[in-house]
Design a protein around this motif. Structure first.
Motif, mmCIF file in Angstrom:
data_model
loop_
_atom_site.group_PDB
_atom_site.id
_atom_site.type_symbol
_atom_site.label_atom_id
_atom_site.label_comp_id
_atom_site.label_asym_id
_atom_site.label_seq_id
_atom_site.Cartn_x
_atom_site.Cartn_y
_atom_site.Cartn_z
ATOM 1 N N GLN A 32 12.329 83.885 -23.047
ATOM 2 C CA GLN A 32 12.157 83.280 -24.369
ATOM 3 C C GLN A 32 12.020 84.345 -25.459
ATOM 4 O OE1 GLN A 32 8.783 80.636 -23.897
ATOM 5 N NE2 GLN A 32 10.015 79.077 -22.875
ATOM 6 N N SER A 35 14.938 86.083 -29.798
ATOM 7 C CA SER A 35 14.795 86.442 -31.216
ATOM 8 C C SER A 35 14.390 87.899 -31.393
ATOM 9 C CB SER A 35 13.770 85.524 -31.895
ATOM 10 O OG SER A 35 12.503 85.638 -31.266
ATOM 11 N N SER A 67 20.180 75.451 -24.994
ATOM 12 C CA SER A 67 18.808 75.431 -25.479
ATOM 13 C C SER A 67 18.771 75.252 -26.995
ATOM 14 C CB SER A 67 18.112 76.741 -25.101
ATOM 15 O OG SER A 67 17.004 76.999 -25.935
ATOM 16 N N PHE A 68 18.017 74.272 -27.467
ATOM 17 C CA PHE A 68 17.948 74.026 -28.913
ATOM 18 C C PHE A 68 17.484 75.270 -29.659
ATOM 19 C CE2 PHE A 68 17.790 69.202 -29.755
ATOM 20 C CZ PHE A 68 18.753 68.973 -28.794
ATOM 21 N N THR A 69 16.415 75.898 -29.162
ATOM 22 C CA THR A 69 15.892 77.090 -29.825
ATOM 23 C C THR A 69 16.924 78.209 -29.795
ATOM 24 O OG1 THR A 69 13.615 76.516 -29.238
ATOM 25 C CG2 THR A 69 14.056 78.815 -29.820
ATOM 26 N N GLY A 70 17.571 78.396 -28.648
ATOM 27 C CA GLY A 70 18.584 79.437 -28.531
ATOM 28 C C GLY A 70 19.754 79.218 -29.469
ATOM 29 N N ARG A 72 19.724 77.641 -32.329
ATOM 30 C CA ARG A 72 19.282 77.901 -33.702
ATOM 31 C C ARG A 72 19.208 79.395 -33.971
ATOM 32 N NH1 ARG A 72 16.004 73.150 -32.816
ATOM 33 N NH2 ARG A 72 14.281 74.422 -32.029
ATOM 34 N N ILE A 73 18.749 80.161 -32.970
ATOM 35 C CA ILE A 73 18.656 81.614 -33.138
ATOM 36 C C ILE A 73 20.045 82.207 -33.360
ATOM 37 C CG2 ILE A 73 18.159 83.787 -31.940
ATOM 38 C CD1 ILE A 73 15.804 82.312 -30.575
ATOM 39 N N TYR A 211 24.514 70.549 -30.883
ATOM 40 C CA TYR A 211 23.389 70.158 -30.035
ATOM 41 C C TYR A 211 23.792 69.163 -28.952
ATOM 42 C CZ TYR A 211 20.222 72.293 -33.463
ATOM 43 O OH TYR A 211 19.563 73.164 -34.283
#
Length: 223
Positions: A32, A35, A67-70, A72-73, A211
């Motif tokens: 994780q 970033s 991965s949503f977070t990935g 977005r990054i 997404y």
């Protein structure tokens, strides 16, 4: 043609620099920490090649699904770098990147989407391009689209997380299974190159993740 590409859609963080068909890349199992790792990886690649951001013809990123977070990054970094350098960006499907990585001609790409579901798409190579036989979608592994033919390659983490279900679903259609493959910046750069060369990149502010799933958690009543 100079393209910086990267992907942070899975637990891996990858970056690649395409210089007229020659690729250099970095990869690390990031967990994780994408970033923290992505920008230094990109800076390292550019410095090693003595290329500045302003000298790039485009920036490509793994748009999703994943991965949503990935996602977005990757999108945010692509936008930030491209806006500052005034270069176009291009989002590339992570499932298509899986197909490209497989080396096969007929590919069932499947990523573990968690929550008992998979991200799924089907591609077939025709000459030097890919044809989409089944568009990227989110579904339960028991409900993936059936495919005709006996020479498909199944690739991606979905074939590890739901190995028995998917193998039963596709019976003898699979001639090869590559569950270890994951979306990589190498393939994203390769897929992006002809589109960026054709002027199909977009302005930084128009870039967006893909997404597919519209929410990341189930309500109590849905569990």
């Amino acid at each position: 043609m100079r393209i910086l590409a990267f992907d942070t859609s899975t637990e891996y963080c990858t970056a690649a620099l395409w210089l007229d068909g020659t690729l250099t890349y970095r990869e690390i199992h990031a967990g994780q920490t994408h970033s923290q790792l992505l920008l230094p990886m990109c800076q390292d690649l550019l410095a090693e090649a003595d290329v500045s951001l302003a000298q790039l013809d485009g920036i490509a990123f793994g748009a999703g699904p994943g991965s949503f977070t990935g996602l977005r990054i990757a999108c945010a970094v692509a936008q930030g770098l491209a806006f500052g350098a005034d270069v176009p960006v291009l989002g590339v499907s992570t499932l298509l990147a899986l197909a490209e990585a497989s080396g096969a001609e007929r590919v069932i790409a499947c990523l573990d989407a968690r929550m008992g579901e998979v991200y799924h798409a089907v591609y077939r190579r025709e000459e030097c391009d890919w044809v989409t036989d089944s568009e990227p979608q989110l579904c339960a592994p028991q409900q993936v689209p059936a495919m005709a033919g006996l020479d498909w390659c199944g690739c991606g983490s979905g074939f590890k997380a739901y190995a028995e279900v998917l193998q039963a679903r596709y019976a003898d259609a699979l001639v090869n299974i590559r569950p270890e493959l994951y979306p990589h910046a190498r393939e994203i750069a390769h897929l992006a190159a002809p589109h960026i060369q054709a002027g199909q990149g977009m302005a930084a502010e128009l870039a967006a993740p893909l997404y597919i799933r519209d929410k990341v958690a189930l309500k109590i009543c849905e569990r």
